[in-house]
Enzyme design. Structure first.
Site, PDB file in Angstrom:
ATOM      1  N   GLU A 100       0.787  -1.245   0.000  1.00  0.00           N
ATOM      2  CA  GLU A 100       0.000   0.000   0.000  1.00  0.00           C
ATOM      3  C   GLU A 100       0.814   1.288   0.000  1.00  0.00           C
ATOM      4  OE1 GLU A 100      -2.802  -0.416   3.261  1.00  0.00           O
ATOM      5  OE2 GLU A 100      -4.102  -1.711   2.091  1.00  0.00           O
TER       6      GLU A 100
ATOM      7  N   GLU B 196      -7.051  -7.714  -0.866  1.00  0.00           N
ATOM      8  CA  GLU B 196      -7.379  -7.450   0.545  1.00  0.00           C
ATOM      9  C   GLU B 196      -8.802  -6.959   0.628  1.00  0.00           C
ATOM     10  OE1 GLU B 196      -5.184  -4.786   3.017  1.00  0.00           O
ATOM     11  OE2 GLU B 196      -3.261  -5.659   2.474  1.00  0.00           O
TER      12      GLU B 196
END
Ligand code: BMA
EC number: 3.2.1.25
Length: 896
Positions: free
Chosen positions: A474, A571
């Protein structure tokens, strides 16, 4: 202490001198705190926290504990109640590890003697006999220090650690040119600051599911290696398929440290008996670090069975031995299992959709990745046993998963983890260990990262389970979506740092070391589009490219429109609480309510506990028992019901989106929910509790990841049922749709379709019917009083799980009675049989045997029949009477 020398394949007779020895320095060491006030023994591999805990030096409170509790988890355990706060001092101190040892051979006869640490956690100065021999600053590196001239017959090694917390702060302070965010984790995490400045397990300074325990210690093997001619440092092999010749080749790389100034020559003999391979190569090694590359061509006439992910075929591997016979009788022998498979990341245009696909082909076959995200199994890696790894990974395949992402905020896992994944057929998406932060790129940092990446690629690349490398977690999103309040003027600096770290360094090193699998710079990324946009996309969450992460705790999770119809979702998830039996071990009676300070303390997501209640409230009644403990247990149960149902709805949406493009979106080829396992006993997104107990979600995963799955959903009053197939061949079947009323165990109505075929690897619409029409055919049924279930079968044989669709929120269900569910338990070999009887239809039937380790064949199910048999597979020997004593069953109406 006198250490025995372990002779490594060196024939000492016939006039040859021993050529290589390895002397283990594992075992008993001593440690002391910074000012020497605490001195105690410590095991290596291990860490200071574990040493303090094992010696019961920290917080001896056990005497005051109520009977029973201390026996399970002593109150000194760092995980007990609020101990993480009280133990903060441990990480702020500077600890020293010391070992004295004698060697019984004359070390001066060796040309080279190294002190090798497979892992030091993290910042330390290493001294041998009071002489500084090296420094460490990276938990993920292997360190080898030359001690040829320092080692003696009697030795003392000291490893002087610096507090990782103090070090990280100092490094951040010294970085004065510009801010490298974030500073500290949110206060709710009780963590430490600037973890991005230290190459250490990033979640060890606190995370939104874990405590802050910044460990210090020698966390992996440590040994002395002495040699005269050369030494084999890394042994690696990668199968390569020749598409043109249609043959398999094997590339074997062996990296030597050659100390001899003369050319060392000899033979390398490769044998893979089952593939008829017996190949001898002449080799020559010059002074220095040398890598010998051997190519083995496998005869076309020999059938090579490929390695397949779980659910797609066998994990066939072949025993290989490689023997190096070098001048002067020096001999090295390596044996390993070789697996053959290809992997391809396919990014190509899709009809009727802008953007590119993003999916993996294994052995040429597109595979839908079904699985979850792996986090460290403990804050203290020395507590992660082989048995625990096996249990967790077996639970992965038992839930019909085929993939895990080793998330970038943890550790590159131990060898055994990857060996088990090879063996079990679990595909690994391997992140590099950078997560949720920007990182510095000063010289020291980059030098260390380069060593880390080189080492890890060498250590891991022989594993077929690893199917992709990924630069970070991320961090592209963090930078481009403006997660930190950085000054706009610095964007270019940050972009430059990002490209330097992940592209110019990590990517380059990975591709130099391994071209047999893809590399992506981040997760999420837009894949090829990210590259085209200079390695950073303005929106890395583009649904038409690459992978996405998706979280939304506010919108109704029963509504599939909530979810992104993306190419690949790496995710997504919802939190729940672990079961009472797991919490009980680390808490005391005053903690057992949802609003207790303990319940708040263990929740590291701001507002997480309320968000769970919010999702529960959308479809269920909140528990209101006046008995506080009962209410607490009911709430724990409902968080698991909510989580299981939310992740089910979301995953089913992804699976049914596999083959279709709707409004330009779709072709979803991966669903990895967040997160598989827990690091401690606390609320989190996990489906497995700390210790391995299955939450309701994990039982649900076993169903929603089944190879053949019917998926039901509604759109504007119309019931749709899709069939999703992960099979390799077309399959004929029929669909049965049934309607039950909540108030009776008699089936109200049922219909079956004509036989149809679901094509291999496709997801197709099988059934549509307006809900009013369906209900009209089922006497007395309304949305509130009835429930739909459906399954796929052929010739009376069930091909899929029995799935269901609720026509209304269960808080509005009419006719739902409290069910009296009883179980008769019997034993069949190692398995226990639970014959269940219910007095009423019961949703979310939860069978619990407390702390008895094991799992049921099914759990959390909708019980529409009077009887049902469920099996319990214990993980440790247990008995019928033990199970009877611990057994407890809950279903939804029990919480009303
Ligand atoms: C993702 C992960 C983790 C985090 C999880 C839940 O961002 O990468 O950082 O724990 O979400 O918030």
């Amino acid at each position: 202490m006198l250490l025995r020398l372990l002779l490594l394949l060196a024939p000492c007779g016939a006039g040859f001198a021993t050529k290589v020895v390895s002397i283990s320095l594992r075992g008993n060491w001593k440690i002391h705190s910074g000012n020497g006030s605490l001195q105690l023994p410590a095991a290596v591999p291990g860490c200071v926290h574990s040493a303090l805990f094992n010696k019961r030096i920290i917080k001896v409170l056990c005497a005051a504990a109520p009977p029973g509790i201390c026996a399970q988890v002593p109150r000194t355990d760092p995980y007990y109640r609020f101990n993480n706060l009280d133990y903060r001092w441990i990480a702020l101190d500077n600890w020293t590890y010391i070992k004295k040892f004698k060697l019984h051979s004359d070390m001066s006869t060796w040309s080279k003697v190294n002190l090798v640490f497979e892992g030091i956690d993290t910042v330390a100065v290493v001294l041998l006999n009071s002489v500084p021999i090296g420094k460490t600053d990276n938990m993920f590196r292997r360190y080898s220090f030359d001690i040829t001239h320092t080692v003696k017959a009697v030795n003392i090694i000291e490893v002087r650690f610096q507090s990782p917390v103090v070090y990280a702060n100092q490094r951040s302070e010294r970085h004065t040119a510009y801010w490298v965010p974030p500073n500290c984790p949110p206060p709710v995490q009780d963590g430490e600051c600037h973890v991005n400045f230290i190459r250490k397990m990033q979640c060890s300074f606190g995370w939104d599911w874990g405590p802050s325990f910044p460990t210090q210690g020698i966390w992996k093997d440590v040994r002395i290696e002495a040699y005269n001619v050369c030494h084999l440092n890394y042994f690696m092999f990668t199968p390569i398929y020749d598409n043109y010749m249609k043959t398999w080749n094997l590339k074997i790389e062996s990296s030597f440290d050659v100390v001899s100034s003369k050319l060392v020559s000899g033979e390398a003999i490769v044998a893979i008996p089952e593939l008829n391979i017996q190949q001898t190569n002449n080799i020559e090694l010059q002074h220095g670090e040398r890598t010998v590359e051997l190519f083995v061509k496998i005869d076309k006439a020999i059938i090579v069975e490929t390695w397949w992910p779980h659910g797609h075929g066998n994990q066939t591997g072949y025993n290989m031995s490689v023997i190096f016979e070098l001048d002067g009788g020096l001999r090295f022998e390596k044996s390993a299992k070789v697996y053959f498979r290809t992997v391809e990341l396919v990014e190509e245009p899709i009809q009727n959709s802008p953007g590119l696909s993003f999916y993996f082909k294994i052995n040429g076959l597109p595979i839908f990745l079904k699985g979850s995200n792996w986090i460290p199994a403990d804050s203290f890696q020395d507590r992660v046993t082989s048995a625990m790894l096996r249990l967790l990974l077996q639970s992965v395949v038992d839930a019909n998963m085929n993939a895990l992402r080793v998330w970038g905020g943890g550790v590159y896992e131990q060898d055994e983890f990857y060996e088990l994944c090879d063996e079990l057929g679990i595909m690994i998406w391997q992140d590099f260990m950078f997560a949720c932060a920007l990182y510095p790129t000063d010289k020291d940092f980059m030098d260390s990262v380069r060593e880390e990446v080189t080492h890890q690629v060498r250590r891991l690349k022989s594993h077929p389970s690893i199917i992709t490398w990924s630069g970070n977690n991320e961090n592209e999103a963090a930078l481009m979506m403006g997660w930190y309040d950085t000054k706009p003027g610095y964007l270019q600096t940050y972009i430059k740092d990002y490209v330097t770290l992940y592209v110019k360094n990590i990517r380059t090193i990975v591709l130099e070391g391994d071209q047999t699998r893809p590399f992506i710079t981040s997760s999420p990324t837009n894949g090829a589009k990210t590259i085209a946009e200079g390695w950073l996309s303005p929106n890395p969450y583009d649904l038409n490219y690459g992978d996405v992460h998706f979280y939304d705790y506010v919108t109704d999770c029963w509504n599939w429109r909530t979810f992104p119809k993306a190419r690949f979702v790496s995710e997504y998830g919802y939190q729940s609480w672990p079961s009472f039996s797991t919490l009980e071990k680390v808490s005391s009676e005053e903690d057992w309510s949802y609003r207790s300070s303990f319940a708040l303390h263990r929740q590291h997501l701001i507002n997480g506990n309320n968000e769970m209640l919010h999702q529960i409230e959308l479809h269920f009644k909140l528990p209101n028992s006046t008995d506080q403990l009962r209410r607490f247990k009911d709430t724990l149960y409902l968080t698991q019901v909510m989580q299981a149902q939310c992740v089910k709805t979301e995953t089913e949406f992804y699976r049914r989106s596999r083959s279709e493009i709707v409004n330009g979106k779709g072709h979803t080829m991966g669903a990895l929910y967040w997160q598989l396992n827990d690091i401690w006993q606390a609320p989190s997104w996990s489906s497995l509790e700390y210790g391995g107990k299955w939450k309701m979600l994990h039982y649900f995963a076993r169903h929603f990841f089944a190879p053949l799955l019917p998926v039901g959903f509604e759109d504007k009053d119309m019931l749709f049922i899709y069939g999703a197939s992960d099979l390799h061949s077309d399959q004929q079947m029929m669909l049965t749709v049934r309607v039950h009323t909540w108030s009776s165990l008699e089936l109200v109505c049922s219909e079956s379709t004509n036989p149809f075929v679901i094509k291999a690897g496709e997801s197709v619409l099988l059934y549509t019917k307006p809900v009013p029409e369906l209900l009209k055919g089922c006497p007395g049924c309304t949305r509130q009083s009835c429930v739909v279930s459906f399954y796929l079968s052929t010739d009376g044989e069930l091909l899929s799980p029995i799935n269901y669709h609720f026509l209304s929120s269960l808080k509005n269900a009419k006719g739902l009675h409290k069910a009296n569910i009883t179980a008769t338990i019997s034993q069949q070999g190692d398995t226990f049989v639970f014959d269940l009887k219910t007095s009423a239809v019961a949703p979310f039937v939860w069978l619990d045997v407390g702390s008895i380790p094991g799992r049921f064949s099914d759990n959390g199910f909708l019980m529409t029949e009077k009887t049902r048999t469920v099996f319990f597979y214990p993980w440790k020997p247990t008995s019928k009477s033990e199970l009877e004593q611990s057994f407890h069953v809950t279903s939804l109406a029990d919480t009303y």
